[in-house]
Design an enzyme around this catalytic site. Structure first.
Site, mmCIF file in Angstrom:
data_model
loop_
_atom_site.group_PDB
_atom_site.id
_atom_site.type_symbol
_atom_site.label_atom_id
_atom_site.label_comp_id
_atom_site.label_asym_id
_atom_site.label_seq_id
_atom_site.Cartn_x
_atom_site.Cartn_y
_atom_site.Cartn_z
ATOM 1 N N HIS A 21 82.317 22.809 55.580
ATOM 2 C CA HIS A 21 81.393 22.547 56.678
ATOM 3 C C HIS A 21 80.357 21.537 56.193
ATOM 4 O O HIS A 21 79.668 21.770 55.192
ATOM 5 C CB HIS A 21 80.717 23.831 57.151
ATOM 6 N N ARG A 23 77.408 20.357 56.864
ATOM 7 C CA ARG A 23 75.958 20.517 56.750
ATOM 8 C C ARG A 23 75.522 21.442 55.618
ATOM 9 O O ARG A 23 74.328 21.567 55.344
ATOM 10 C CB ARG A 23 75.407 21.062 58.061
ATOM 11 N N GLU A 235 78.907 33.223 51.119
ATOM 12 C CA GLU A 235 77.836 32.585 51.894
ATOM 13 C C GLU A 235 76.577 32.680 51.041
ATOM 14 O O GLU A 235 76.034 33.766 50.825
ATOM 15 C CB GLU A 235 77.636 33.302 53.235
#
Length: 272
Positions: A21, A23, A235
């Site tokens: 991803h 960003r 994460e």
């Protein structure tokens, strides 16, 4: 990478990627620091030396190069890749690469709308970035001990499956070997948590249970598509996709400890 002179011709391997991803800048910064640590501390740090001598290591710091570059020059919060969707008749740009893998593609937690941030693409593995990862992981699958994909943000250490039973949105599905994956994830997440003790605590469990239902993700494909037993989606620390530079070193320290603990837990389990 692997030091020449290692005893095995085809040793077991660990594979780690980040920035699927665009960003999520803290993810590649963390992984690059891990790579630097292993290269510069080999021969000095006994832990690093052991891991490099005994395993092969594969790293892909930026899984989404055109999207990642775009966040530096145009839209900071861009998520997808930058391939035009003219093949499906849309003027919207990009596919969510973490919904494009060819396992349970677009069954749940993704969108068929090319304008959506979670657009799964026209078919599983349609995007060149995903196809390249699938090809390489399949080539190495019989030797990969653990596949770690690094994301931001939210203090989570997750493993398959991402979907609910029969994709009904009710009960999260658990794999037949859920207990094995949970055992390793608990040890790794504890090591991450204990690096910088204190709240917030790191959540751990299937990605469906910890965050939300998804399909077509990296970790689900590595298990369901490539047959790699252990796949982790981390994460990282933080409460935003935009992390200050001061978070890079703590994040590196946490994930490095988690990787070491993962190796120890998996290999200990294989030997029992």
């Amino acid at each position: 990478f692997r030091m020449t002179g290692s005893s095995e011709q085809e040793p077991l391997a660990f594979y780690t990627d980040s920035a699927i991803h665009a960003r999520e800048w803290l993810a590649p910064a963390t992984l690059i620091n891990i790579m630097n640590h292993m290269v510069t501390q080999y021969g000095t740090d006994s832990e690093v030396t052991y891991l490099v001598d005994n395993y092969e290591w594969y790293f892909m710091p930026v899984n989404n190069p055109d999207g990642y570059d775009y966040t530096f020059t145009n839209e900071r919060m861009w998520r997808k890749n930058r391939r035009p969707n003219t093949d499906v008749g849309s003027s919207c740009i990009g596919t969510d690469l973490n919904r494009n893998f060819d396992y349970n593609h677009c069954m749940e937690g993704s969108s068929t709308n090319p304008c959506s941030d979670t657009y799964c693409g026209p078919s599983g593995g349609s995007e060149p970035e995903v196809a390249a990862v699938q090809d390489e992981a399949n080539r190495l699958a019989s030797r990969i001990v653990n596949y770690l994909t690094i994301h931001t943000y939210g203090y989570m250490w997750m493993f398959p499956w991402g979907n609910t039973v029969n994709f009904n949105g009710q009960t999260c599905e658990r794999a037949d070997d859920h207990a094995d994956m949970e055992y390793v994830a608990e040890i790794a997440a504890d090591a991450v948590q204990n690096t910088h003790p204190g709240p917030p605590n790191w959540a751990r469990g299937t990605s469906c249970e910890v965050i939300y239902a998804t399909t077509g993700s990296t970790e689900d494909w590595t298990k369901g598509g490539a047959g790699i037993k252990y796949g982790i989606c981390a994460e990282l620390r933080g409460n935003s996709f935009i992390a200050p530079p001061s978070e890079i070193i703590p994040s590196f320290q946490e994930v490095w400890n988690g990787m070491v603990a993962t190796e120890q837990a998996i290999m200990g389990r294989r030997q029992n």
